[in-house]
Design a protein around this motif. Structure first.
Motif, PDB file in Angstrom:
ATOM      1  N   LYS A 126     -47.301  51.125 -14.062  1.00 19.28           N
ATOM      2  CA  LYS A 126     -47.410  51.662 -12.698  1.00 19.28           C
ATOM      3  C   LYS A 126     -48.858  51.860 -12.251  1.00 19.28           C
ATOM      4  CE  LYS A 126     -43.020  54.016 -13.413  1.00 19.28           C
ATOM      5  NZ  LYS A 126     -42.297  55.272 -13.511  1.00 19.28           N
ATOM      6  N   GLY A 127     -49.699  50.873 -12.560  1.00 21.09           N
ATOM      7  CA  GLY A 127     -51.064  50.903 -12.050  1.00 21.09           C
ATOM      8  C   GLY A 127     -51.962  51.907 -12.724  1.00 21.09           C
ATOM      9  N   ILE A 128     -51.729  52.206 -14.003  1.00 21.64           N
ATOM     10  CA  ILE A 128     -52.563  53.186 -14.698  1.00 21.64           C
ATOM     11  C   ILE A 128     -53.966  52.642 -14.919  1.00 21.64           C
ATOM     12  CG2 ILE A 128     -52.804  54.545 -16.812  1.00 21.64           C
ATOM     13  CD1 ILE A 128     -50.644  55.423 -14.824  1.00 21.64           C
ATOM     14  N   ILE A 129     -54.064  51.367 -15.293  1.00 23.36           N
ATOM     15  CA  ILE A 129     -55.389  50.762 -15.445  1.00 23.36           C
ATOM     16  C   ILE A 129     -55.476  49.508 -14.590  1.00 23.36           C
ATOM     17  CG2 ILE A 129     -55.764  51.647 -17.777  1.00 23.36           C
ATOM     18  CD1 ILE A 129     -55.072  48.885 -18.844  1.00 23.36           C
ATOM     19  N   ASP A 130     -56.684  49.150 -14.221  1.00 25.32           N
ATOM     20  CA  ASP A 130     -56.934  47.992 -13.385  1.00 25.32           C
ATOM     21  C   ASP A 130     -57.159  46.775 -14.280  1.00 25.32           C
ATOM     22  OD1 ASP A 130     -57.635  46.167 -11.488  1.00 25.32           O
ATOM     23  OD2 ASP A 130     -59.569  47.075 -10.989  1.00 25.32           O
ATOM     24  N   PRO A 131     -56.324  45.718 -14.153  1.00 26.43           N
ATOM     25  CA  PRO A 131     -56.511  44.543 -15.001  1.00 26.43           C
ATOM     26  C   PRO A 131     -57.886  43.908 -14.832  1.00 26.43           C
ATOM     27  CG  PRO A 131     -54.401  44.446 -13.855  1.00 26.43           C
ATOM     28  CD  PRO A 131     -55.155  45.594 -13.270  1.00 26.43           C
ATOM     29  N   ALA A 132     -58.459  44.011 -13.630  1.00 24.10           N
ATOM     30  CA  ALA A 132     -59.773  43.419 -13.384  1.00 24.10           C
ATOM     31  C   ALA A 132     -60.865  44.094 -14.207  1.00 24.10           C
ATOM     32  CB  ALA A 132     -60.114  43.501 -11.893  1.00 24.10           C
ATOM     33  N   GLY A 133     -60.607  45.303 -14.660  1.00 26.09           N
ATOM     34  CA  GLY A 133     -61.606  46.014 -15.446  1.00 26.09           C
ATOM     35  C   GLY A 133     -61.699  45.531 -16.875  1.00 26.09           C
ATOM     36  N   LEU A 134     -60.724  44.733 -17.313  1.00 27.21           N
ATOM     37  CA  LEU A 134     -60.734  44.205 -18.672  1.00 27.21           C
ATOM     38  C   LEU A 134     -61.454  42.861 -18.695  1.00 27.21           C
ATOM     39  CD1 LEU A 134     -57.086  45.096 -19.726  1.00 27.21           C
ATOM     40  CD2 LEU A 134     -59.160  46.451 -19.985  1.00 27.21           C
ATOM     41  N   GLU A 135     -62.128  42.588 -19.786  1.00 24.61           N
ATOM     42  CA  GLU A 135     -63.016  41.425 -19.840  1.00 24.61           C
ATOM     43  C   GLU A 135     -62.253  40.103 -19.827  1.00 24.61           C
ATOM     44  OE1 GLU A 135     -65.486  41.852 -23.229  1.00 24.61           O
ATOM     45  OE2 GLU A 135     -66.259  43.807 -22.639  1.00 24.61           O
ATOM     46  N   TRP A 190     -57.145  57.198 -11.557  1.00 22.78           N
ATOM     47  CA  TRP A 190     -56.984  58.637 -11.779  1.00 22.78           C
ATOM     48  C   TRP A 190     -56.047  59.297 -10.778  1.00 22.78           C
ATOM     49  CZ3 TRP A 190     -58.129  60.292 -16.318  1.00 22.78           C
ATOM     50  CH2 TRP A 190     -59.128  59.653 -17.062  1.00 22.78           C
ATOM     51  N   SER A 191     -55.862  58.695  -9.612  1.00 23.56           N
ATOM     52  CA  SER A 191     -54.896  59.265  -8.657  1.00 23.56           C
ATOM     53  C   SER A 191     -53.472  59.135  -9.197  1.00 23.56           C
ATOM     54  CB  SER A 191     -55.015  58.559  -7.303  1.00 23.56           C
ATOM     55  OG  SER A 191     -54.736  57.172  -7.422  1.00 23.56           O
ATOM     56  N   SER A 192     -53.168  57.987  -9.837  1.00 19.22           N
ATOM     57  CA  SER A 192     -51.852  57.830 -10.461  1.00 19.22           C
ATOM     58  C   SER A 192     -51.682  58.808 -11.611  1.00 19.22           C
ATOM     59  CB  SER A 192     -51.674  56.397 -10.976  1.00 19.22           C
ATOM     60  OG  SER A 192     -51.670  55.470  -9.916  1.00 19.22           O
ATOM     61  N   MET A 193     -52.751  58.997 -12.381  1.00 27.41           N
ATOM     62  CA  MET A 193     -52.667  59.938 -13.492  1.00 27.41           C
ATOM     63  C   MET A 193     -52.461  61.367 -12.996  1.00 27.41           C
ATOM     64  SD  MET A 193     -52.595  58.441 -16.311  1.00 27.41           S
ATOM     65  CE  MET A 193     -52.591  60.009 -17.169  1.00 27.41           C
ATOM     66  N   SER A 194     -53.050  61.715 -11.855  1.00 27.50           N
ATOM     67  CA  SER A 194     -52.862  63.055 -11.292  1.00 27.50           C
ATOM     68  C   SER A 194     -51.408  63.277 -10.894  1.00 27.50           C
ATOM     69  CB  SER A 194     -53.772  63.251 -10.083  1.00 27.50           C
ATOM     70  OG  SER A 194     -55.128  63.118 -10.442  1.00 27.50           O
ATOM     71  N   ALA A 195     -50.798  62.220 -10.322  1.00 34.95           N
ATOM     72  CA  ALA A 195     -49.393  62.335  -9.932  1.00 34.95           C
ATOM     73  C   ALA A 195     -48.499  62.500 -11.162  1.00 34.95           C
ATOM     74  CB  ALA A 195     -48.975  61.094  -9.145  1.00 34.95           C
ATOM     75  N   ILE A 196     -48.824  61.780 -12.232  1.00 37.50           N
ATOM     76  CA  ILE A 196     -48.048  61.905 -13.464  1.00 37.50           C
ATOM     77  C   ILE A 196     -48.214  63.300 -14.061  1.00 37.50           C
ATOM     78  CG2 ILE A 196     -47.898  61.084 -15.854  1.00 37.50           C
ATOM     79  CD1 ILE A 196     -48.595  58.289 -14.736  1.00 37.50           C
ATOM     80  N   ALA A 197     -49.433  63.821 -14.038  1.00 33.81           N
ATOM     81  CA  ALA A 197     -49.672  65.177 -14.542  1.00 33.81           C
ATOM     82  C   ALA A 197     -48.873  66.206 -13.741  1.00 33.81           C
ATOM     83  CB  ALA A 197     -51.157  65.501 -14.497  1.00 33.81           C
ATOM     84  N   ALA A 198     -48.793  65.984 -12.418  1.00 32.72           N
ATOM     85  CA  ALA A 198     -48.010  66.902 -11.584  1.00 32.72           C
ATOM     86  C   ALA A 198     -46.535  66.882 -11.974  1.00 32.72           C
ATOM     87  CB  ALA A 198     -48.172  66.530 -10.113  1.00 32.72           C
ATOM     88  N   SER A 199     -46.052  65.717 -12.428  1.00 27.09           N
ATOM     89  CA  SER A 199     -44.635  65.607 -12.796  1.00 27.09           C
ATOM     90  C   SER A 199     -44.302  66.440 -14.025  1.00 27.09           C
ATOM     91  CB  SER A 199     -44.260  64.141 -13.043  1.00 27.09           C
ATOM     92  OG  SER A 199     -44.765  63.683 -14.278  1.00 27.09           O
ATOM     93  N   TRP A 200     -45.313  66.786 -14.836  1.00 28.18           N
ATOM     94  CA  TRP A 200     -45.061  67.652 -15.991  1.00 28.18           C
ATOM     95  C   TRP A 200     -44.467  68.981 -15.544  1.00 28.18           C
ATOM     96  CZ3 TRP A 200     -50.584  66.968 -18.449  1.00 28.18           C
ATOM     97  CH2 TRP A 200     -50.686  65.692 -19.008  1.00 28.18           C
ATOM     98  N   VAL A 201     -44.890  69.451 -14.372  1.00 30.07           N
ATOM     99  CA  VAL A 201     -44.391  70.719 -13.851  1.00 30.07           C
ATOM    100  C   VAL A 201     -43.193  70.499 -12.940  1.00 30.07           C
ATOM    101  CG1 VAL A 201     -44.969  72.759 -12.501  1.00 30.07           C
ATOM    102  CG2 VAL A 201     -46.699  71.732 -14.008  1.00 30.07           C
ATOM    103  N   ILE A 202     -43.289  69.478 -12.088  1.00 27.50           N
ATOM    104  CA  ILE A 202     -42.253  69.258 -11.076  1.00 27.50           C
ATOM    105  C   ILE A 202     -40.905  68.938 -11.713  1.00 27.50           C
ATOM    106  CG2 ILE A 202     -41.527  67.745  -9.192  1.00 27.50           C
ATOM    107  CD1 ILE A 202     -44.552  67.406  -8.561  1.00 27.50           C
ATOM    108  N   SER A 203     -40.887  68.022 -12.697  1.00 33.09           N
ATOM    109  CA  SER A 203     -39.624  67.553 -13.276  1.00 33.09           C
ATOM    110  C   SER A 203     -38.800  68.680 -13.890  1.00 33.09           C
ATOM    111  CB  SER A 203     -39.892  66.471 -14.331  1.00 33.09           C
ATOM    112  OG  SER A 203     -40.503  65.353 -13.760  1.00 33.09           O
ATOM    113  N   PRO A 204     -39.331  69.441 -14.849  1.00 30.12           N
ATOM    114  CA  PRO A 204     -38.487  70.473 -15.465  1.00 30.12           C
ATOM    115  C   PRO A 204     -38.140  71.617 -14.528  1.00 30.12           C
ATOM    116  CG  PRO A 204     -40.734  70.618 -16.310  1.00 30.12           C
ATOM    117  CD  PRO A 204     -40.655  69.363 -15.494  1.00 30.12           C
ATOM    118  N   VAL A 205     -39.073  71.996 -13.660  1.00 29.07           N
ATOM    119  CA  VAL A 205     -38.798  73.105 -12.741  1.00 29.07           C
ATOM    120  C   VAL A 205     -37.704  72.716 -11.755  1.00 29.07           C
ATOM    121  CG1 VAL A 205     -39.750  74.511 -10.879  1.00 29.07           C
ATOM    122  CG2 VAL A 205     -41.078  74.156 -12.972  1.00 29.07           C
ATOM    123  N   LEU A 206     -37.816  71.518 -11.171  1.00 23.29           N
ATOM    124  CA  LEU A 206     -36.810  71.064 -10.211  1.00 23.29           C
ATOM    125  C   LEU A 206     -35.456  70.921 -10.895  1.00 23.29           C
ATOM    126  CD1 LEU A 206     -36.697  70.322  -7.219  1.00 23.29           C
ATOM    127  CD2 LEU A 206     -37.135  67.933  -7.856  1.00 23.29           C
ATOM    128  N   GLY A 207     -35.439  70.318 -12.098  1.00 28.75           N
ATOM    129  CA  GLY A 207     -34.180  70.183 -12.830  1.00 28.75           C
ATOM    130  C   GLY A 207     -33.578  71.532 -13.175  1.00 28.75           C
TER     131      GLY A 207
END
Length: 491
Positions: A126-135, A190-207
């Protein structure tokens, strides 16, 4: 003429035979895990041979064979850890035996992966790393190999200590760590990683909130009514309709990507129609089943048992369709890169790769799943069919709500969070219903006794939350180490 054995000699012989019997039992107990390990290793070797048949010979085929073995290892760990979230509540509520749950889950997981598993997956998680950044392609291949290895090892460790963790987060952490080791921190989105980090709280609390809300509704509208059976006849079909509608929408959004693309609005419409039909079918069935039942909570448990089993099977089907990509996504990326000499954000999954994922999940569930099934089903808090039904219902509804809000969530965090939500609601509700003179008596209780009377085991709660928090950084660190070693040896 020889003398017959004395009673004392017979007693000594019985003791010796007893020791031999205990030794045999101990040997079987110790050898049992080794049998599972041996079968798992045999499956991984078989996968390697299958990969060799499909790829031929040469240096490039050796990479694909190694990646296939690692993909099989990851699939086994997903089956051992993730599937417990779907079947644990039904087993804990005694609606299913452990053996029955394993059979149903293995069939539904495999069917979901093979029939509805997405044929195109985002191989870079889900777009965690940019393929263009790899050699170059070789760097990308070793990065995916490191991600697959580290995520599988972390999920294996989590299963061993008895912590249900998100395999999606483990893969995300593995890809992120390998990407940082290969191309630096700038390669990470890092924006995708921030959203994933937010899910650590959102997922269990919402469930947890949704599960607790349904349990509160069931208690007030059915359990605490004077005529429980009449209340059940009124509300159980409604709850069955809600469940059917939620799962229809859930499967439409998450499980049918391979067959047809359905947007959220269409999925909700499908859910409403299926829910209405299910209510019309369930109402007369519940009415017939409830004839002659006593006005007791035990009767209510019988009415909720079958819907709970069906919901657990549907959760397993959806999990197989959605999460098989955690095992085969990086593997598909490696196969594509080796065959075409390029890397891409999205690739088609070969059929043999999908089969490896489906059967690996089933093998992991059968061989190593019971430990986590018992943990989720009975060791966090005590479940009955009504409470477990709320957990299953919450899992489906939370995914739909999160999709509507555009929030990234983890199915593991949702299901386990729902179990915690049910347990903490029970604690709050029991305190609320305690007679007014009880608080004075409660002050006299020892601290250990108060802790024992808690309805949620705090030790499991702290272990699981800690495992959730460190999954991404631990998998990332491990992946960076593995990539550095692979890069030094082969590049």
């Amino acid at each position: 003429m020889s003398q017959p054995p004395s009673p004392r000699n017979w007693k000594t012989l019985d003791k010796d035979l007893g020791r031999i019997g205990q030794l045999e039992l101990a040997t079987l107990y110790v050898a049992r895990p080794m049998v599972g390990l041996g079968i798992a290793l045999a499956f991984m070797v078989l996968v390697g041979l299958i990969a060799a048949v499909f790829t031929g010979s040469g240096a490039t085929s050796a990479i694909i064979i190694a990646a296939a073995v690692l993909g099989a290892y990851m699939a086994i760990n997903i089956g051992a850890n993730d599937v417990a979230n779907n079947m644990g509540p039904a087993v804990g509520a005694n609606a299913l035996t452990l053996g029955g749950a394993i059979v149903i889950a293995a069939l539904c997981e495999s069917a979901g992966a093979l029939l509805a598993g997405g044929d195109v997956v985002s191989t870079i998680s889900k777009g965690i790393i940019d393929p263009a950044g790899l050699e170059d392609t070789s760097i990308f291949i070793w990065a995916m190999m490191a991600a697959l290895t580290s995520s599988a090892l972390w999920v294996n460790l989590a299963t061993w200590i008895g912590a249900p963790v998100s395999t999606t987060h483990a893969v995300v952490g593995g890809v992120m760590g390998a990407g940082i080791a290969a191309a630096g921190f700038g390669a990470v989105n890092w924006s995708s990683m921030s959203a994933i980090a937010a899910s650590w709280v959102i997922s269990p609390v919402l469930g947890g909130v949704i599960a607790a809300s349904f349990l509160a509704f069931i208690k007030s509208q059915i359990i605490y009514q004077d005529d429980k059976i009449a209340a059940a006849r009124r509300w159980v079909p409604v709850l069955v309709g809600i469940m059917a509608g939620a799962f229809a929408a859930y499967l439409s959004v998450k499980g049918l990507k391979k067959v047809i693309h359905i947007d959220l609005g269409t999925a909700l419409l499908i859910g409403v129609l299926v829910g209405a039909v299910s209510y019309a079918v369930a109402a007369p069935m519940v009415r017939r089943q409830s004839i002659g039942m006593e006005n007791r909570n035990k009767s209510l448990k019988t009415l909720f048992a079958l819907p709970l089993v069906i919901s657990a099977a549907l959760l397993s089907f959806a999990h197989g369709a959605n999460d098989v990509a955690n095992a085969v996504g990086p593997l598909a990326a490696i196969v594509h890169s080796v065959e075409f000499g390029e890397f891409a954000g999205k690739v088609a999954i070969p059929s043999w790769v999908m089969i490896v994922g489906a059967f690996g999940i089933s093998f992991g569930l059968v061989l190593f799943g019971p430990k986590l099934i018992r943990m989720v089903g009975s060791q966090i808090t005590k479940l009955n069919p009504m409470r477990a039904y709320c957990v299953a219902l919450s899992a489906a509804i939370t995914v739909i709500v999160a999709s509507w809000l555009g929030l990234p969530v983890s199915s593991t965090h949702i299901a386990v969070g729902a179990v915690f939500g049910v347990g903490f609601f029970r604690e709050w509700h029991s305190e609320r219903r305690r007679p007014r003179n009880m608080p004075f008596e409660r002050k006299k209780l020892a601290v250990e006794e108060r802790r024992r009377r808690k309805l949620v085991r705090r030790s499991h709660f702290l272990t699981i939350v800690a495992a959730w928090l460190i999954t991404v950084p631990a998998a990332a660190l491990l992946s960076a180490v593995v990539f550095t070693v692979l890069h030094a040896l082969f590049v």
